[in-house]
Design a protein around this motif. Structure first.
Motif, mmCIF file in Angstrom:
data_model
loop_
_atom_site.group_PDB
_atom_site.id
_atom_site.type_symbol
_atom_site.label_atom_id
_atom_site.label_comp_id
_atom_site.label_asym_id
_atom_site.label_seq_id
_atom_site.Cartn_x
_atom_site.Cartn_y
_atom_site.Cartn_z
ATOM 1 N N ILE A 1 0.853 -1.186 0.000
ATOM 2 C CA ILE A 1 0.000 0.000 0.000
ATOM 3 C C ILE A 1 0.889 1.235 0.000
ATOM 4 C CG2 ILE A 1 -1.794 1.252 1.249
ATOM 5 C CD1 ILE A 1 -2.693 -1.354 2.461
ATOM 6 N N PRO A 2 0.697 2.158 -0.968
ATOM 7 C CA PRO A 2 1.541 3.354 -1.030
ATOM 8 C C PRO A 2 1.345 4.239 0.203
ATOM 9 C CG PRO A 2 -0.298 3.518 -2.574
ATOM 10 C CD PRO A 2 -0.289 2.118 -2.059
ATOM 11 N N TRP B 1 0.725 7.453 0.506
ATOM 12 C CA TRP B 1 -0.405 8.379 0.501
ATOM 13 C C TRP B 1 -1.703 7.660 0.898
ATOM 14 C CZ3 TRP B 1 -4.763 7.646 -2.334
ATOM 15 C CH2 TRP B 1 -4.693 6.785 -3.431
ATOM 16 N N ALA B 2 -1.846 6.406 0.432
ATOM 17 C CA ALA B 2 -3.052 5.643 0.767
ATOM 18 C C ALA B 2 -3.074 5.297 2.258
ATOM 19 C CB ALA B 2 -3.120 4.375 -0.078
ATOM 20 N N GLN B 3 -1.913 4.970 2.796
ATOM 21 C CA GLN B 3 -1.835 4.693 4.226
ATOM 22 C C GLN B 3 -2.237 5.923 5.045
ATOM 23 O OE1 GLN B 3 -1.489 1.865 5.555
ATOM 24 N NE2 GLN B 3 0.190 0.626 4.751
ATOM 25 N N THR C 1 -10.827 4.513 -1.827
ATOM 26 C CA THR C 1 -9.374 4.640 -1.950
ATOM 27 C C THR C 1 -8.713 3.510 -2.748
ATOM 28 O OG1 THR C 1 -9.234 5.926 0.098
ATOM 29 C CG2 THR C 1 -7.215 4.848 -0.643
ATOM 30 N N PRO C 2 -9.068 2.236 -2.543
ATOM 31 C CA PRO C 2 -8.387 1.163 -3.297
ATOM 32 C C PRO C 2 -8.504 1.289 -4.811
ATOM 33 C CG PRO C 2 -9.618 0.245 -1.448
ATOM 34 C CD PRO C 2 -9.996 1.684 -1.547
ATOM 35 N N PHE D 1 -7.901 3.731 -6.516
ATOM 36 C CA PHE D 1 -6.900 4.663 -7.030
ATOM 37 C C PHE D 1 -5.473 4.141 -6.934
ATOM 38 C CE2 PHE D 1 -10.538 7.281 -5.800
ATOM 39 C CZ PHE D 1 -10.709 8.055 -6.937
ATOM 40 N N TYR D 2 -5.234 3.051 -6.218
ATOM 41 C CA TYR D 2 -3.861 2.562 -6.142
ATOM 42 C C TYR D 2 -3.724 1.072 -6.466
ATOM 43 C CZ TYR D 2 -4.658 0.459 -1.502
ATOM 44 O OH TYR D 2 -5.100 -0.300 -0.466
ATOM 45 N N LEU D 3 -4.843 0.362 -6.587
ATOM 46 C CA LEU D 3 -4.781 -1.059 -6.923
ATOM 47 C C LEU D 3 -5.151 -1.289 -8.388
ATOM 48 C CD1 LEU D 3 -6.475 -2.785 -3.834
ATOM 49 C CD2 LEU D 3 -4.044 -2.776 -4.424
ATOM 50 N N ASP D 4 -4.526 -2.262 -8.989
ATOM 51 C CA ASP D 4 -4.877 -2.662 -10.354
ATOM 52 C C ASP D 4 -5.963 -3.740 -10.233
ATOM 53 O OD1 ASP D 4 -4.975 -3.048 -13.056
ATOM 54 O OD2 ASP D 4 -3.147 -4.271 -13.162
#
Length: 460
Positions: free
Chosen positions: A2-3, A5-7, A47-48, A50-53
């Motif tokens: 988890i990046p 920013w997401a954390q 949120t997921p 925006f950072y997960l494929d």
């Protein structure tokens, strides 16, 4: 991974959940607290994306849309009297979802499962087992409260043995999930959890069912927290811990308000006890009166206390009751509402119901603060309550409610009961206060009866 920013976003959501819980602690800040919590939940769910494929995004969005529609429609249509059932359903869905996510994680570990730490595997097994217990147990509590099945304790010969063996088997399967991870043990563990949940709730009856809902809510919170640890998701970990802690605390408070231990509530029926009495209506003579007689009692009283209960919610009579109280206040009477901790079906049930009718919060007085006032009270008006004013809690050892703290209505100079019939309350036992010479009964629908009393008081 988890990046960062997401954390940080998740951490912000977790803080918002804490603030929301703080806001819900008071009536003036409850609405804001609810909105803060709901907003944080929306951000956490979004949120997921925006950072997960992610795969199958259309299906995920469709599921989110369907769930949102069901949630909004259900929340808007549910009656105040059905709030405990809705809480049970939502709680069960949360526990079931946590168990399914843990099963999926166990499956995806595949051949690499042995490389995962034992604590993570233990958390996974815990989530599967306890989440399944919460799901099936909540389904049974819903069925009991919705009267889809009997609300009485359901027991059968050998139930303690079956429950004990199922619990031992669940622990054994949980150990196997840790030592030999795989869905071959995970799925039987989930099925066993479903059985344990049903067996846990079946012996519970009467007014104890809402307490079990609170306990299962704590279970769901713990499973979500464990699932958050497995997924490495801080917002799930914090939110689950909050729910688990608050649910546990609420369970203990409710049990104390009932004068019972949690173990007695869960397993009392297995030892031959019961949370319900016979439930038969009495044919003993009582003193009844008409609305005009009750209006005279209230209209010339200087001190009046209102005791609301579940029947008030069923009749939807809270607005008429507030109008009656307003008229009494204009006539110079001092009027308060006496709130028992478990009045209605859940803690806070009466507070929310009366707030809906714009009753000033400072008129609501908790049991411990108002019990000393009853001996100085001219008239107590009991609307839809029964067990929480039943003197059997103090005088009858062996009664299902014996030891439960009650409102000391029996100390007042006059008591007026609004009742549909002589049927006992939720605990299923007679209330000796109904036969007291100082007690007057006004039979009929509470809303209709209060409207007639209101009209008569205005005419005095």
């Amino acid at each position: 991974m988890i990046p960062t920013w997401a954390q940080l976003v998740y951490l912000g959501c977790a803080v918002a959940f804490i603030l929301a819980l703080k806001g819900l602690a008071g009536p003036r800040t409850a609405r804001a607290g609810n909105l803060i919590g709901a907003g944080a939940a929306v951000v956490a769910v979004a949120t997921p994306f925006f950072y997960l494929d992610l795969d199958h995004v259309p299906l995920i969005l469709a599921a989110v849309a369907i769930g949102s529609v069901i949630g909004v429609v259900g929340a808007r249509r549910v009656q105040m009297t059905q709030m405990p059932q809705m809480v049970a359903l939502f709680n069960g869905v949360g526990g079931g979802a946590a168990a399914l996510v843990a099963l999926v994680e166990l499956y995806e570990m595949g051949p690499h499962a042995e490389e995962v730490g034992w604590f993570t595997l233990a958390a996974t097994a815990f989530t599967i087992l306890v989440g399944s217990v919460s799901f099936s147990g909540s389904a049974v509590t819903f069925a009991k409260l919705q009267e889809l099945m009997t609300s009485r304790p359901v027991v059968f010969p050998g139930l303690p043995v079956v429950f004990g063996l199922a619990g031992i088997a669940g622990i054994a399967l949980g150990v196997l999930v840790v030592t030999d991870p795989g869905v071959s043990f995970g799925i039987p563990l989930a099925l066993l959890g479903l059985l344990v949940g049903v067996l846990l709730v079946l012996p519970v009856g009467g007014a104890d069912v809402p307490i079990v809902i609170s306990l299962l809510n704590a279970f769901t919170g713990l499973t979500v927290a464990a699932g958050g640890y497995v997924l490495g998701n801080v917002v799930l970990l914090v939110a689950g811990t909050l729910v688990g802690a608050s649910g546990t605390f609420l369970t203990l408070l409710m049990a104390r308000a009932m004068g019972r231990s949690v173990s007695n509530i869960l397993f009392g029926a297995l030892r031959g006890g019961s949370t319900l009495g016979a439930g038969e209506a009495s044919d003993r003579p009582v003193r009844s009166a008409g609305p005009e007689d009750v209006a005279i009692l209230l209209g010339y009283a200087e001190r009046v206390i209102i005791v609301p209960g579940y029947g008030l919610a069923v009749a939807q009579a809270q607005h008429t009751l507030r109008e009656l109280v307003d008229v009494l206040l204009t006539r110079g009477a001092r009027v308060d509402y006496a709130i028992h901790p478990v009045a209605g079906r859940m803690p806070g049930h009466m507070n929310v119901l009366l707030a809906e009718a714009q009753v000033p919060y400072d008129q609501l007085v908790e049991m411990d603060d108002i019990n000393g006032e009853f001996k100085h009270t001219d008239v107590v008006l009991v609307v839809g309550a029964n067990d929480v004013v039943n003197p059997a809690a103090k005088t009858t050892p062996g009664a299902p409610i014996y030891g439960m703290p009650i409102l000391d209505v029996d100390e007042a100079r006059q008591v007026v009961f609004l009742k549909r019939s002589m049927r006992p309350g939720f605990a299923g036992i007679e209330n000796e206060l109904l036969f007291d010479p100082r007690t007057t009964l006004l039979f009929g629908d509470a809303k209709d009866s209060l409207a007639k009393v209101l009209s008569a008081v205005k005419g005095l």
